[in-house]
Design a protein around this motif. Structure first.
Motif, PDB file in Angstrom:
ATOM      1  N   GLY A  72      23.290 -15.179  35.118  1.00  0.00           N
ATOM      2  CA  GLY A  72      24.046 -16.413  35.239  1.00  0.00           C
ATOM      3  C   GLY A  72      23.439 -17.600  34.532  1.00  0.00           C
ATOM      4  O   GLY A  72      23.950 -18.726  34.636  1.00  0.00           O
ATOM      5  N   THR A  73      22.345 -17.404  33.810  1.00  0.00           N
ATOM      6  CA  THR A  73      21.715 -18.500  33.078  1.00  0.00           C
ATOM      7  C   THR A  73      21.581 -18.179  31.588  1.00  0.00           C
ATOM      8  O   THR A  73      20.877 -18.874  30.873  1.00  0.00           O
ATOM      9  CB  THR A  73      20.319 -18.818  33.646  1.00  0.00           C
ATOM     10  OG1 THR A  73      19.504 -17.637  33.582  1.00  0.00           O
ATOM     11  CG2 THR A  73      20.416 -19.290  35.091  1.00  0.00           C
ATOM     12  N   ASP A  74      22.230 -17.120  31.135  1.00  0.00           N
ATOM     13  CA  ASP A  74      22.130 -16.729  29.736  1.00  0.00           C
ATOM     14  C   ASP A  74      22.714 -17.804  28.826  1.00  0.00           C
ATOM     15  O   ASP A  74      23.780 -18.361  29.100  1.00  0.00           O
ATOM     16  CB  ASP A  74      22.882 -15.411  29.488  1.00  0.00           C
ATOM     17  CG  ASP A  74      22.259 -14.247  30.228  1.00  0.00           C
ATOM     18  OD1 ASP A  74      21.025 -14.222  30.333  1.00  0.00           O
ATOM     19  OD2 ASP A  74      23.011 -13.381  30.703  1.00  0.00           O
ATOM     20  N   ARG A  75      22.006 -18.066  27.754  1.00  0.00           N
ATOM     21  CA  ARG A  75      22.518 -18.959  26.708  1.00  0.00           C
ATOM     22  C   ARG A  75      22.410 -18.186  25.396  1.00  0.00           C
ATOM     23  O   ARG A  75      21.319 -18.021  24.854  1.00  0.00           O
ATOM     24  CB  ARG A  75      21.714 -20.254  26.672  1.00  0.00           C
ATOM     25  CG  ARG A  75      21.970 -21.161  27.872  1.00  0.00           C
ATOM     26  CD  ARG A  75      21.125 -22.415  27.833  1.00  0.00           C
ATOM     27  NE  ARG A  75      19.738 -22.145  28.161  1.00  0.00           N
ATOM     28  CZ  ARG A  75      18.768 -23.049  28.080  1.00  0.00           C
ATOM     29  NH1 ARG A  75      19.036 -24.275  27.672  1.00  0.00           N
ATOM     30  NH2 ARG A  75      17.526 -22.732  28.402  1.00  0.00           N
ATOM     31  N   VAL A  76      23.534 -17.719  24.925  1.00  0.00           N
ATOM     32  CA  VAL A  76      23.561 -16.817  23.780  1.00  0.00           C
ATOM     33  C   VAL A  76      24.435 -17.387  22.665  1.00  0.00           C
ATOM     34  O   VAL A  76      25.173 -18.357  22.867  1.00  0.00           O
ATOM     35  CB  VAL A  76      24.086 -15.416  24.177  1.00  0.00           C
ATOM     36  CG1 VAL A  76      23.225 -14.817  25.277  1.00  0.00           C
ATOM     37  CG2 VAL A  76      25.547 -15.487  24.620  1.00  0.00           C
ATOM     38  N   TYR A  77      24.316 -16.764  21.487  1.00  0.00           N
ATOM     39  CA  TYR A  77      25.295 -17.038  20.440  1.00  0.00           C
ATOM     40  C   TYR A  77      25.837 -15.702  19.951  1.00  0.00           C
ATOM     41  O   TYR A  77      25.120 -14.707  19.904  1.00  0.00           O
ATOM     42  CB  TYR A  77      24.710 -17.888  19.313  1.00  0.00           C
ATOM     43  CG  TYR A  77      23.707 -17.233  18.400  1.00  0.00           C
ATOM     44  CD1 TYR A  77      24.039 -16.920  17.083  1.00  0.00           C
ATOM     45  CD2 TYR A  77      22.405 -16.961  18.833  1.00  0.00           C
ATOM     46  CE1 TYR A  77      23.112 -16.345  16.227  1.00  0.00           C
ATOM     47  CE2 TYR A  77      21.475 -16.387  17.986  1.00  0.00           C
ATOM     48  CZ  TYR A  77      21.837 -16.077  16.679  1.00  0.00           C
ATOM     49  OH  TYR A  77      20.921 -15.491  15.833  1.00  0.00           O
ATOM     50  N   GLU A  87      35.815 -15.993  18.563  1.00  0.00           N
ATOM     51  CA  GLU A  87      36.270 -16.825  19.673  1.00  0.00           C
ATOM     52  C   GLU A  87      35.778 -16.273  20.999  1.00  0.00           C
ATOM     53  O   GLU A  87      35.670 -15.058  21.168  1.00  0.00           O
ATOM     54  CB  GLU A  87      37.805 -16.874  19.735  1.00  0.00           C
ATOM     55  CG  GLU A  87      38.486 -17.393  18.499  1.00  0.00           C
ATOM     56  CD  GLU A  87      39.997 -17.280  18.591  1.00  0.00           C
ATOM     57  OE1 GLU A  87      40.582 -17.852  19.534  1.00  0.00           O
ATOM     58  OE2 GLU A  87      40.590 -16.611  17.720  1.00  0.00           O
ATOM     59  N   GLN A  88      35.497 -17.167  21.919  1.00  0.00           N
ATOM     60  CA  GLN A  88      35.350 -16.773  23.309  1.00  0.00           C
ATOM     61  C   GLN A  88      36.717 -16.910  23.961  1.00  0.00           C
ATOM     62  O   GLN A  88      37.401 -17.928  23.788  1.00  0.00           O
ATOM     63  CB  GLN A  88      34.347 -17.648  24.054  1.00  0.00           C
ATOM     64  CG  GLN A  88      34.169 -17.242  25.518  1.00  0.00           C
ATOM     65  CD  GLN A  88      33.255 -18.182  26.294  1.00  0.00           C
ATOM     66  OE1 GLN A  88      32.783 -19.195  25.773  1.00  0.00           O
ATOM     67  NE2 GLN A  88      33.023 -17.871  27.558  1.00  0.00           N
ATOM     68  N   VAL A  89      37.131 -15.886  24.698  1.00  0.00           N
ATOM     69  CA  VAL A  89      38.427 -15.914  25.356  1.00  0.00           C
ATOM     70  C   VAL A  89      38.246 -15.582  26.830  1.00  0.00           C
ATOM     71  O   VAL A  89      37.207 -15.042  27.238  1.00  0.00           O
ATOM     72  CB  VAL A  89      39.417 -14.908  24.704  1.00  0.00           C
ATOM     73  CG1 VAL A  89      39.681 -15.286  23.250  1.00  0.00           C
ATOM     74  CG2 VAL A  89      38.881 -13.479  24.805  1.00  0.00           C
ATOM     75  N   ASP A  90      39.262 -15.902  27.621  1.00  0.00           N
ATOM     76  CA  ASP A  90      39.213 -15.530  29.032  1.00  0.00           C
ATOM     77  C   ASP A  90      39.812 -14.139  29.220  1.00  0.00           C
ATOM     78  O   ASP A  90      40.173 -13.467  28.242  1.00  0.00           O
ATOM     79  CB  ASP A  90      39.912 -16.576  29.901  1.00  0.00           C
ATOM     80  CG  ASP A  90      41.400 -16.743  29.587  1.00  0.00           C
ATOM     81  OD1 ASP A  90      41.987 -15.832  28.962  1.00  0.00           O
ATOM     82  OD2 ASP A  90      41.960 -17.789  29.962  1.00  0.00           O
ATOM     83  N   SER A  91      39.921 -13.709  30.450  1.00  0.00           N
ATOM     84  CA  SER A  91      40.395 -12.343  30.725  1.00  0.00           C
ATOM     85  C   SER A  91      41.857 -12.138  30.343  1.00  0.00           C
ATOM     86  O   SER A  91      42.331 -10.997  30.300  1.00  0.00           O
ATOM     87  CB  SER A  91      40.191 -12.000  32.202  1.00  0.00           C
ATOM     88  OG  SER A  91      40.874 -12.931  33.029  1.00  0.00           O
ATOM     89  N   ASN A  92      42.555 -13.231  30.059  1.00  0.00           N
ATOM     90  CA  ASN A  92      43.942 -13.128  29.599  1.00  0.00           C
ATOM     91  C   ASN A  92      44.050 -13.199  28.075  1.00  0.00           C
ATOM     92  O   ASN A  92      45.144 -13.099  27.530  1.00  0.00           O
ATOM     93  CB  ASN A  92      44.790 -14.243  30.214  1.00  0.00           C
ATOM     94  CG  ASN A  92      44.899 -14.134  31.720  1.00  0.00           C
ATOM     95  OD1 ASN A  92      45.117 -13.045  32.250  1.00  0.00           O
ATOM     96  ND2 ASN A  92      44.733 -15.260  32.416  1.00  0.00           N
ATOM     97  N   ASP A 116      27.382 -20.273  27.184  1.00  0.00           N
ATOM     98  CA  ASP A 116      26.465 -20.467  28.301  1.00  0.00           C
ATOM     99  C   ASP A 116      27.060 -19.822  29.545  1.00  0.00           C
ATOM    100  O   ASP A 116      28.158 -20.186  29.976  1.00  0.00           O
ATOM    101  CB  ASP A 116      26.254 -21.958  28.579  1.00  0.00           C
ATOM    102  CG  ASP A 116      25.547 -22.667  27.436  1.00  0.00           C
ATOM    103  OD1 ASP A 116      24.911 -21.974  26.614  1.00  0.00           O
ATOM    104  OD2 ASP A 116      25.638 -23.901  27.363  1.00  0.00           O
ATOM    105  N   ALA A 117      26.337 -18.863  30.106  1.00  0.00           N
ATOM    106  CA  ALA A 117      26.796 -18.220  31.334  1.00  0.00           C
ATOM    107  C   ALA A 117      26.427 -19.092  32.525  1.00  0.00           C
ATOM    108  O   ALA A 117      25.323 -19.641  32.588  1.00  0.00           O
ATOM    109  CB  ALA A 117      26.180 -16.839  31.466  1.00  0.00           C
TER     110      ALA A 117
END
Length: 269
Positions: A72-77, A87-92, A116-117
């Motif tokens: 829950g604290t991951d900060r990735v690229y 793109e980051q997308v949601d579950s939809n 960022d998680a």
């Protein structure tokens, strides 16, 4: 371990090869079929991945991937190849964060997004897409930690002098334009040290941040309760002084500070 490392090396070599050989006739084990959010390819724990490569078949312009954030604290690229959109997308499948080749200002940087998680055991979805269907085409995707850590030792200029039973004069150091320090590096811990010309007890160190205009007092000799939550930039003006109750005068030479810090790799592109 060596076997896994060798497999990752082969995969990276293949990614490079395919990046320059988009007309390859075999699929080379490329990921395909993940052309909608319900078929997202699960990368798994991102920490153990070395990058994936996929295949767009004719008529397909979008591909979906997922990976898990456990702490829950991951900060990735997340990056892809030049010419594609990431793109980051949601579950939809709705867009949360987007980057294209046109958004990249540095000539050696591929399109990427920062993620960022904020929740443990959260599944994160990303989409790679192309604007034009040119038939069969390969692409790459990789997830990496973007927060790096390091430390350096810096020397203050001058000697701090204490008349006895008081606070000493100040020594000064300007790191504002130090090119050896990453951009926007944040202090995670700090420690000062110096050589007193005589043995004295009860010596207390203080350090000054030019950004906050505050003096910070060491909890024990030279060790400060400063961490990332203080949000102190490394690249700034610093001062140091010390005090002691002894009435004898003293001088402190060779004063230095050890700074540990973290920085965002993508802010260095």
């Amino acid at each position: 371990m060596l076997k896994n490392s060798f497999k990752q090396l082969l995969k990276l070599m293949l990614l490079v090869f395919l990046g320059f050989s988009t007309n390859a006739n075999a699929d080379y084990g490329a990921i395909e079929g993940n052309y909608n959010i319900n078929q997202a390819f699960n990368i798994g724990p991102w920490e153990y991945g070395g990058g994936e490569f996929g295949l767009f078949n004719p008529g397909e312009k979008e591909a979906y991937f997922s990976f898990m954030s456990y702490n829950g604290t991951d900060r990735v690229y997340v990056r892809t190849w030049d010419g594609y959109t990431i793109e980051q997308v949601d579950s939809n499948g709705d867009t949360l964060n987007r980057n294209t080749s046109d958004d990249v200002t540095h000539p050696t940087t591929y399109p990427y997004i920062n993620i960022d998680a904020t929740t443990k055991y959260k599944t994160i979805y990303v989409k790679v897409s192309r604007d034009t269907d040119i038939g069969k085409a390969y692409y790459g995707i990789g997830v990496d930690n973007r927060i790096k850590t390091s430390f350096k030792t810096f020397e203050f200029t001058g000697t701090a002098s204490n008349p006895g039973g008081a606070t000493s004069s100040e020594v000064y150091m300007d790191l504002s334009n130090n090119d050896d320090i990453p951009n926007n590096a944040i202090v995670t811990s700090i420690k000062t040290d110096g050589d007193l010309d005589k043995s004295l007890g009860g010596v207390v160190h203080q350090i000054f941040s030019g950004d906050t205009n505050n003096w910070y007092t060491a909890i024990v000799k030279g060790i400060f309760s400063i961490d990332v939550s203080n949000n102190l930039q490394v690249k700034q003006v610093w001062k140091m002084r010390y005090s002691h109750q002894a009435l004898s005068s003293s001088n402190m030479h060779n004063i230095e500070v050890d700074i540990r810090y973290e920085y965002d790799l993508t802010e260095q592109f």
